[in-house]
Design a protein around this motif. Structure first.
Motif, PDB file in Angstrom:
ATOM      1  N   THR A 145     -12.600  -6.052 -14.333  1.00 58.28           N
ATOM      2  CA  THR A 145     -13.272  -6.852 -13.306  1.00 58.28           C
ATOM      3  C   THR A 145     -12.757  -6.507 -11.921  1.00 58.28           C
ATOM      4  N   GLY A 147     -12.792  -7.782  -8.052  1.00 60.50           N
ATOM      5  CA  GLY A 147     -13.031  -8.943  -7.198  1.00 60.50           C
ATOM      6  C   GLY A 147     -13.070  -8.509  -5.748  1.00 60.50           C
ATOM      7  N   THR A 159     -18.335  -2.221  -3.829  1.00 59.93           N
ATOM      8  CA  THR A 159     -18.987  -2.761  -5.023  1.00 59.93           C
ATOM      9  C   THR A 159     -19.821  -1.698  -5.729  1.00 59.93           C
ATOM     10  N   LEU A 170     -17.169  -9.544  -9.301  1.00 57.36           N
ATOM     11  CA  LEU A 170     -17.063 -10.891  -8.753  1.00 57.36           C
ATOM     12  C   LEU A 170     -16.984 -10.792  -7.232  1.00 57.36           C
ATOM     13  N   TRP A 172     -16.806 -13.020  -3.298  1.00 59.93           N
ATOM     14  CA  TRP A 172     -16.536 -14.250  -2.536  1.00 59.93           C
ATOM     15  C   TRP A 172     -16.853 -13.972  -1.079  1.00 59.93           C
ATOM     16  N   TYR A 187     -21.095 -14.466  -7.599  1.00 65.06           N
ATOM     17  CA  TYR A 187     -20.286 -15.084  -6.557  1.00 65.06           C
ATOM     18  C   TYR A 187     -19.598 -16.328  -7.114  1.00 65.06           C
ATOM     19  N   LYS A 190     -12.938 -18.670  -4.629  1.00 64.11           N
ATOM     20  CA  LYS A 190     -11.862 -17.707  -4.415  1.00 64.11           C
ATOM     21  C   LYS A 190     -10.813 -17.786  -5.514  1.00 64.11           C
ATOM     22  N   LEU A 193     -12.035 -16.023  -8.595  1.00 65.07           N
ATOM     23  CA  LEU A 193     -12.030 -14.568  -8.418  1.00 65.07           C
ATOM     24  C   LEU A 193     -10.615 -14.016  -8.584  1.00 65.07           C
ATOM     25  N   ASP A 196      -9.411 -14.054 -12.288  1.00 65.52           N
ATOM     26  CA  ASP A 196     -10.140 -13.267 -13.283  1.00 65.52           C
ATOM     27  C   ASP A 196     -10.201 -11.772 -12.982  1.00 65.52           C
ATOM     28  N   SER A 197      -9.811 -11.348 -11.807  1.00 66.91           N
ATOM     29  CA  SER A 197     -10.019  -9.958 -11.395  1.00 66.91           C
ATOM     30  C   SER A 197      -8.829  -9.070 -11.724  1.00 66.91           C
ATOM     31  N   ILE A 200      -8.454  -6.364  -6.930  1.00 66.31           N
ATOM     32  CA  ILE A 200      -8.855  -7.280  -5.867  1.00 66.31           C
ATOM     33  C   ILE A 200      -8.780  -6.539  -4.541  1.00 66.31           C
TER      34      ILE A 200
END
Length: 333
Positions: A145, A147, A159, A170, A172, A187, A190, A193, A196-197, A200
Motif C-alpha cells: 500500500t 499512502g 500515484t 490511499l 489524503w 481517500y 490521515k 493512511l 495502513d501504508s 508514505i
C-alpha cells in the motif's frame, strides 16, 4: 535593466543566461540571499532568489531601501518570504506556480526504492569488494500500500507510478483528485493512511496548518517497517521526533530530500566544516536513513520550466501585468 540572480547553481547558470538573452541582462551569483549578502542587491530593481533565500522582514527592508521592486523566486514554495512585509514595502513578489511534477515524483520513488532495496549500503560494500547479501533483503512492492499525503500534480504523478507497480492506493487531501480516484485510490483519514501504508510520501505545501504534519503521534501510528519519504518541505516532519523513533529501531527506511533546518546547509559545501546541527548529524548516521540535498526538482526539464516562468514573471512585472504566479500585487511597472 540588469537582473541579479542569487543562489545560482553551476548547472543552472548557462540555462538562466540563455533564457534571459535578448530580453534582459542577468548577473548570476552563487551566494544565497541573506542578511549578510543583501547589500549586493543595492541598485537592482529586479532580483531572483532560490528556495533557501532569507526573505524575512530585515532582508526585505534592505531590498526596498536599495531600490528593488520585484522579487522573482525560482520555486513553487514561498514559506521563506514574509508576504505581509513585502506588501507593506510595496514589493512585488512572484513565484513559479508549477513545473514538471515528474521530477519530484520520480525522485521520491528513487529514494523509496533505494531504501527498500538497500542500494546505498550495497554500493558501499561493493566498493570494498564485499559481495555478501546479508542485510540487503528488500520487499516486493506489488500488492503493498502506498499512502500519498497531498494528491495535487506531484502526488498524482507519484500515484501513477505506484499504480504501475501494482500497489494499493490511499490518499489524503483537502479535495479528491479525480485522476487519482480513477486509478483506484481511496481517500481516507490521515491516521488510517499512516497505519495502513507501507510507503508514505508527502506532497503538501508548508503552511502553518501543515507544520509538523508528521509529528510524534503520526510517526508512532506508522508501521514499524514502513518507508517514509519527504521530498516536499522539511518543516512537514518533526525531525526531533523522527530521530526518537529511529533510535527505537523503527522503519525500513526514511528518505529526506528536505530538512527543516536546511537553510545555510543545503546547496553548500560543508565537507570541511564542523556541522553544528546535532539533529542532522544524528540522522545521517542511521543506516536506514537517506538524506539528499533538496534535489528532487533538479532535472533539466523542471529547471528549464522554472527559468522560463521566471523570465515571464519579469516580463509581466515590466508590463504591469499580474498572473497566477503573482504572490503580492503589482505596484506598477
Amino acid at each position: 535593466m540588469e537582473i541579479l540572480a542569487f543562489g545560482v547553481q553551476a548547472d543552472e547558470r548557462p540555462l538562466i543566461e540563455a533564457a534571459f538573452a535578448g530580453h534582459y541582462d542577468v548577473r548570476c551569483v552563487d551566494v544565497f540571499l541573506s542578511e549578510d549578502t543583501v547589500p549586493i542587491a543595492a541598485g537592482y530593481r529586479v532580483i531572483s532568489t532560490s528556495v533557501n533565500a532569507d526573505l524575512g522582514p530585515g532582508v526585505l527592508r534592505h531590498l526596498a531601501a536599495g531600490g528593488t521592486r520585484l522579487i522573482a523566486q525560482r520555486s513553487t514554495g514561498f514559506n521563506n518570504i514574509d508576504l505581509d512585509v513585502a506588501h507593506d514595502l510595496g514589493l512585488t513578489v512572484a513565484r513559479v506556480s508549477s513545473y514538471s511534477p515528474y521530477s519530484v515524483a520520480e525522485f521520491a520513488w528513487t529514494l523509496a526504492m533505494a531504501l527498500n532495496r538497500r542500494v546505498v549500503r550495497a554500493a558501499g560494500r561493493t566498493r570494498d569488494f564485499d559481495f555478501r547479501l546479508d542485510g540487503l533483503m528488500g520487499r516486493d512492492l506489488r500488492g503493498r500500500t502506498a499512502g500519498v499525503l497531498g494528491t495535487g500534480r506531484i502526488g498524482e504523478a507519484f500515484t501513477r507510478i505506484a499504480h504501475g507497480f501494482g500497489m494499493e492506493l490511499l490518499g489524503w487531501d483537502t479535495a479528491e483528485n479525480p485522476a487519482c480516484t480513477a486509478l483506484g485510490m481511496r481517500y481516507v483519514a490521515k491516521d488510517r493512511l499512516l497505519a495502513d501504508s507501507d510507503v508514505i510520501t508527502l506532497h503538501v505545501p508548508l503552511v502553518p496548518s501543515t507544520h509538523h504534519l508528521i509529528g510524534a503521534d503520526e510517526l508512532r501510528a506508522m508501521k514499524d517497517d514502513a518507508i517514509l519519504v519527504n521530498s516536499s518541505r522539511g518543516g512537514l516532519v518533526d525531525t526531533g521526533a523522527l530521530v526518537d523513533e529511529l533510535r527505537r529501531g523503527r522503519f525500513t527506511g526514511v528518505g529526506l530530500d528536505v530538512y527543516e533546518a536546511e537553510a545555510g546547509l543545503f546547496f553548500l559545501d560543508k565537507s570541511l566544516d564542523v556541522v553544528e546541527d546535532d539533529t542532522l548529524a544524528r540522522l545521517v548516521t542511521f543506516p536506514n536513513v537517506l538524506v539528499t540535498s533538496h534535489q528532487a526538482y533538479y532535472t533539466r526539464e523542471a529547471v528549464g520550466q522554472i527559468i522560463a516562468a521566471t523570465v515571464r514573471n519579469v516580463e509581466d512585472f515590466v508590463a504591469g501585468r499580474r498572473s497566477e504566479n503573482t504572490l503580492v500585487p503589482l505596484t506598477g511597472g
